[in-house]
Design a protein around this motif. Structure first.
Motif, short mmCIF file in Angstrom:
data_model
loop_
_atom_site.label_atom_id
_atom_site.label_comp_id
_atom_site.label_asym_id
_atom_site.label_seq_id
_atom_site.Cartn_x
_atom_site.Cartn_y
_atom_site.Cartn_z
N SER A 1 -20.54 -13.27 -12.57
CA SER A 1 -19.77 -11.88 -12.50
C SER A 1 -20.14 -11.44 -11.04
N GLY A 2 -19.31 -10.65 -10.41
CA GLY A 2 -19.41 -9.76 -9.29
C GLY A 2 -20.22 -8.72 -9.31
N ASN A 3 -20.73 -8.38 -10.63
CA ASN A 3 -21.37 -7.11 -10.59
C ASN A 3 -22.73 -7.23 -10.88
N LYS A 4 -23.60 -6.41 -10.51
CA LYS A 4 -25.14 -6.77 -10.33
C LYS A 4 -25.51 -6.42 -11.88
N ILE A 5 -24.75 -5.38 -12.53
CA ILE A 5 -25.05 -5.31 -13.64
C ILE A 5 -25.31 -6.35 -14.57
N VAL A 6 -24.51 -7.34 -14.68
CA VAL A 6 -24.60 -8.44 -15.60
C VAL A 6 -26.05 -9.21 -15.24
N GLY A 7 -26.35 -9.19 -13.91
CA GLY A 7 -27.65 -9.63 -13.48
C GLY A 7 -28.86 -8.81 -14.04
N TYR A 8 -28.67 -7.57 -14.06
CA TYR A 8 -29.66 -6.66 -14.77
C TYR A 8 -29.94 -7.06 -16.16
N ARG A 9 -28.90 -7.57 -16.69
CA ARG A 9 -28.99 -7.88 -18.21
C ARG A 9 -29.72 -9.07 -18.51
N ALA A 10 -29.34 -10.24 -17.31
CA ALA A 10 -30.02 -11.16 -17.47
C ALA A 10 -31.62 -11.08 -17.51
N ALA A 11 -32.10 -10.11 -16.36
CA ALA A 11 -33.31 -9.95 -16.19
C ALA A 11 -33.89 -9.36 -17.41
N ALA A 12 -32.96 -8.30 -18.08
CA ALA A 12 -33.59 -7.85 -19.25
C ALA A 12 -33.82 -8.61 -20.19
N GLU A 13 -33.05 -9.55 -20.48
CA GLU A 13 -33.35 -10.52 -21.61
C GLU A 13 -34.80 -11.36 -21.36
#
Lengths: 462, 456
Positions: free
Chosen positions: A168-180
């Protein structure tokens, strides 16, 4: 609107498809479009999944952060955050598998395994985070399996972070990966019991400029202990104690809301949204935390701290307000949480907020933002530099708050700039942070240099 | 404590720890910014483009604009052709550049997007141009990417007319250097009275003044027309083998322009070589001013030689900077104890090794494709008096308490450097000043009261 925005200098920047991503408060009936991907060909200020995951996890100080991919992803994220550590500096070193062509052709798994072995034998870290990047996702390296094997081999947590940029081009998806990845790290091993305490976890706090330390001092003063922050100045061991807290306070909701709800689901820990940017927000957050504990002594101490600090800083802020009243400001930051906090602070300083934008805001967050602004103010999602430029000039902005790419743009336009990005070096949280923020805004808005802008040595007025 | 050196014997054979290189696309982006009214385009995920722009902005402290194909999962599965075509159309419509310079990323390279075909199938408005360079991040370094994009400028744009029309003009390919260095090289060339085309040329692009107006395309950069006409020049000077030779060779092959490869003119000898070559090839007269500047350098070297002669130095960074820097350090009588670049290539080790050997120094280490972890290990083993390299050296500087003189790319923690040349004779003076001051500051800081001198 796409035709009336040509710039004097020849660059234009309005894409007709983007008109739904820009609204004027009080005028548009429709709501902002913010879940759209950036257009191909846009000069977007947005980043990628990897970037989002990296900024959330990197402040874990004693872990090794190993970037599995070609060198660039590791180089560009090497120690760029202002997250401070009270102990280990391991997180400030850059580890990369440095994938080469033959790894891309034959697969990078053996090299990843070898790198994990090497860094563990050298440093004996308590945990390793392995970040996947675009090319790794593309060639299909099974980083989960490699991490699992290595974890068994070495007996420590080796946690895959699924952060291929193209997801995704949206950092939020990355936040989620980090959260997991974080949830994986803190989950107790079977049979392991984590003792419950009266401490709280501080989610979405990255200790930029020592902000976590400052808020922790306030909390300690009123009789509350911080278990661990996610993730500023955290260690692997401290994070693993997170399930033992009685409360989660959540600051940066963009990156941590999901973690908070999952901690509630899995460990029954309730959460409170807090905001320590600005004096009023700080006071309000402290009161709500104290109320949660319900202990009259805590509440009394909180009130006395707030009174003391407010008395101390109010006259200082008033001095800055005198200089800044009536100045016009623009805000362009990553998440809506920060935007909302900044709007309040700018207004506290007597300034008018005429533009607000974010890279990753959500619909309801934009509604909140619009509600805070006066009529005619612009709200924009995922702005490109040309749009930002047009707003800054058309709306006669005096000072802008944003990140590194906006800084130089603002300066070139003769506009002051305050860094409120995750790379900032100043502590902007709490009561002291409110003073620092006011000073930063004052310094840049009222710099003596601006006077020299109009002067010319060639006879012609610039 | 920033020191994270492990205890005991340390083996480092795989991956990189604290790299001193980055990936190809950023070099391609920097090169493309040296074309007038060019918008660099990153064919890959959004993050790459954002990172490159941010990294360049941190170094130059100027806006860096580039567009991206904004790959998502779909594009990664079905190929990026549709994204690139849409991007090209959008960019010309909205941002109105004269030229788009597309570079690939590890993602689009792995997918295998066929750029020449995609570009042919794209809508390119009359009079506008799209060029491309393949810049897979998993090969070479940012220097390779720079070189590939400069070469693409030649292969796409350079043309040759009648031999009779060949002009008495030099093409200068300046290498991956700061705009200040390009400016200095142009000043020297102009003072020799030699007509020139420089490409890429980032002067007036990444060192632009504050005017309270923002130009998406600042004044500077080589125009497409100038690069096209470079095929009609009499000579090409390729400065820096690693960043410029490929383009110089391509121009020779395509348009028959002879190419002289030279070092980036850092230091006395490399500057002499540049000037002498132009004097010889163009019968240029070296003006008094340049002779004077050179004389000042030699004078200063002698005035200050006892401050640094015999001091040991570790040099790290990009090959085209590190090689002439090592040469100059030898001129200064210093000992290049450790010399590393992150860019792969044995030729680096051979060239630097030969230079150091020729100076009669036997105890040294030269390494290509090294990293700063390794340099730190060596320094632990036997320390040096000075570090010469990029900002990334500051961790070693602090851990080992060694002064760091910042040279090269990137410098992220100090300003003004992209405006001050290290090339030419003036660049020599600046290097001497930075190096000797760093050592003297250290001496003043460390010495006993009785050794603290007013006059040094």
């Amino acid at each position: 609107m796409e035709h009336d925005c040509s710039l004097a200098s020849g660059g234009t920047g309005c894409i007709s498809e983007r008109q739904n991503s820009i609204i004027t408060t009080g005028k548009n009936k429709s709501r902002i479009h913010c879940a759209d991907d950036s257009l191909a060909g846009a000069v977007s200020q947005r980043a990628c999944v990897f970037c989002g995951a990296r900024v959330v996890l990197n402040p874990i100080t004693d872990a090794i952060h190993l970037v599995h991919g070609p060198i660039g992803c590791a180089t560009y994220t090497w120690d760029i955050r202002g997250s401070l550590s009270s102990d280990s500096e391991m997180y400030r070193h850059s580890f990369s598998t440095d994938l080469k062509e033959k790894d891309v052709v034959f697969g990078g798994e053996p090299k990843l395994a070898a790198c994990i072995d090497e860094v563990i034998s050298k440093y004996h870290p308590p945990a390793v985070f392995v970040y996947s990047t675009c090319v790794v996702g593309m060639i299909g390296d099974d980083i989960i399996a490699v991490c699992k094997d290595a974890s068994e081999r070495h007996g420590i947590d080796i946690i895959p972070v699924e952060s291929s940029g193209f997801l995704s081009g949206n950092k939020i998806v990355g936040y989620r990966a980090a959260a997991e990845a974080l949830m994986k790290l803190i989950r107790p091993k079977p049979g392991e019991v984590i003792e419950k305490t009266r401490k709280l976890n501080f989610l979405g706090e990255y200790n930029l400029g020592g902000e976590k330390w400052l808020i922790e001092r306030y909390l300690n003063e009123i009789g509350i202990e911080v278990n661990v922050a996610f993730t500023g100045d955290s260690t692997v061991a401290a994070l693993k104690r997170a399930p033992g807290s009685c409360l989660n306070i959540v600051q940066c909701t963009g990156s941590m809301h999901w973690v908070a709800t999952n901690l509630e689901k899995e460990y029954g820990i309730p959460y409170l949204d807090v905001n320590f940017f600005g004096a009023e927000n700080t006071a309000d957050s402290l009161r709500r935390i104290a109320a949660f504990y319900g202990d009259p002594e805590i509440i009394r101490r909180a009130e006395s701290l707030i009174e003391r600090e407010m008395n101390r800083i109010t006259p200082i802020i008033a001095r800055y307000r005198k200089k800044l009243t009536g100045k016009r400001t623009a805000i362009y930051v990553g998440g809506a949480f920060k935007a909302v906090a900044l709007i309040r602070q700018m207004k506290d300083l007597g300034m008018e907020v005429v533009v607000t934008g974010t890279q990753t805001g959500k619909q309801e967050e934009y509604d909140t933002i619009s509600g805070l602004l006066s009529e005619g103010a612009i709200v924009v999602d995922d702005a490109n530099p040309a749009e930002i430029e047009r707003f800054l000039l058309d709306l006669k902005v005096d000072v802008m708050a944003g990140g590194v790419k906006e800084r130089v743009l603002a300066y070139k336009l003769g506009i002051g700039f305050v860094d409120h990005n995750h790379e900032r070096k100043e502590c902007l949280a709490g009561f002291d942070g409110a003073v620092t923020f006011a000073r930063e805004v004052y310094i840049t808005t009222c710099s003596p240099v601006w006077k020299h802008l109009k002067a010319s040595i060639g006879g012609e007025e610039l | 404590m920033l020191e994270c050196m492990p205890e005991g014997e340390v083996v480092h054979t795989v991956g990189k720890i604290n790299p001193t290189k980055t990936c190809q696309p950023i070099g391609a982006m920097y090169a493309a910014l040296g074309i007038h009214r060019c918008l660099p385009h990153s064919h890959g995920s959004q993050g790459c483009c954002a990172y490159h722009r941010m990294h360049l902005t941190r170094h130059f402290r100027d806006p860096v604009l580039a567009s991206t194909s904004s790959f998502t999962e779909g594009a990664s599965v079905f190929g990026g052709a549709a994204n690139l075509k849409t991007a090209i159309k959008n960019v010309f419509e909205i941002y109105k550049p004269d030229i788009i310079a597309v570079h690939t990323t590890c993602l689009s390279e792995t997918i295998g997007d066929d750029l020449p075909t995609i570009i042919k199938q794209s809508e390119v408005p009359e009079g506008k141009v799209v060029i491309h360079a393949n810049t897979p991040s998993y090969q070479g370094s940012h220097i390779t990417g720079f070189s590939n994009m400069v070469k693409a400028m030649v292969t796409y744009l350079a043309e040759r007319d009648e031999e009779a029309l060949r002009r008495k003009r030099v093409n200068i390919i300046p290498g991956f250097v700061n705009p200040s260095d390009m400016r200095e090289i142009k000043r020297i060339t102009a003072s020799l009275g030699v007509d020139m085309t420089m490409f890429p040329d980032t002067t007036n692009v990444l060192d632009s003044p504050l005017t309270a107006k923002y130009d998406m395309y600042p004044e500077g950069g080589a125009t497409v027309e100038q690069i096209r006409d470079s095929g009609n020049s009499r000579l090409t000077l390729a400065l820096g083998a690693w960043s410029s030779n490929a383009a110089g060779a391509a121009l020779m092959e395509k348009c028959g322009v002879p190419c002289v490869p030279l070092k980036v003119p850092i230091g006395l000898k490399a500057t002499d070589d540049l000037i002498m070559t132009m004097r010889e090839k163009f019968d240029a007269v070296v003006p008094e001013d340049l002779t004077l500047e050179r004389g000042q350098v030699v004078d200063t070297l002698i005035d200050t030689h006892f401050h640094y002669q015999g001091k040991k130095v570790a040099i790290f960074g990009d090959p085209d900077i590190v090689i002439p820097l090592t040469e100059f350090v030898l001129t200064m009588g210093m000992i290049p104890k450790y010399v590393i670049t992150g860019t792969p290539g044995k030729a680096f080790e051979e060239e630097v090794g030969a230079m150091i050997e020729a100076a009669g120094i036997e105890d040294y280490i030269v390494k290509a494709e090294g990293d700063l972890f390794e340099l730190h290990l060596w320094i632990k083993e036997e320390s040096v008096d000075l570090l010469l390299g990029t900002t990334y050296g500051k961790y070693i500087a602090r851990a080992e308490d060694i002064p760091l003189v910042r040279v090269g790319f990137p410098i992220l923690d100090r300003a003004v450097h992209p405006l001050m040349p290290i090339t030419g004779y003036r660049g020599c003076l600046r290097l001497i000043e930075m190096i000797s001051n760093a050592l003297l500051e250290r001496r003043d800081r460390d010495c006993l009261d009785e050794d603290y001198e007013l006059v040094l």
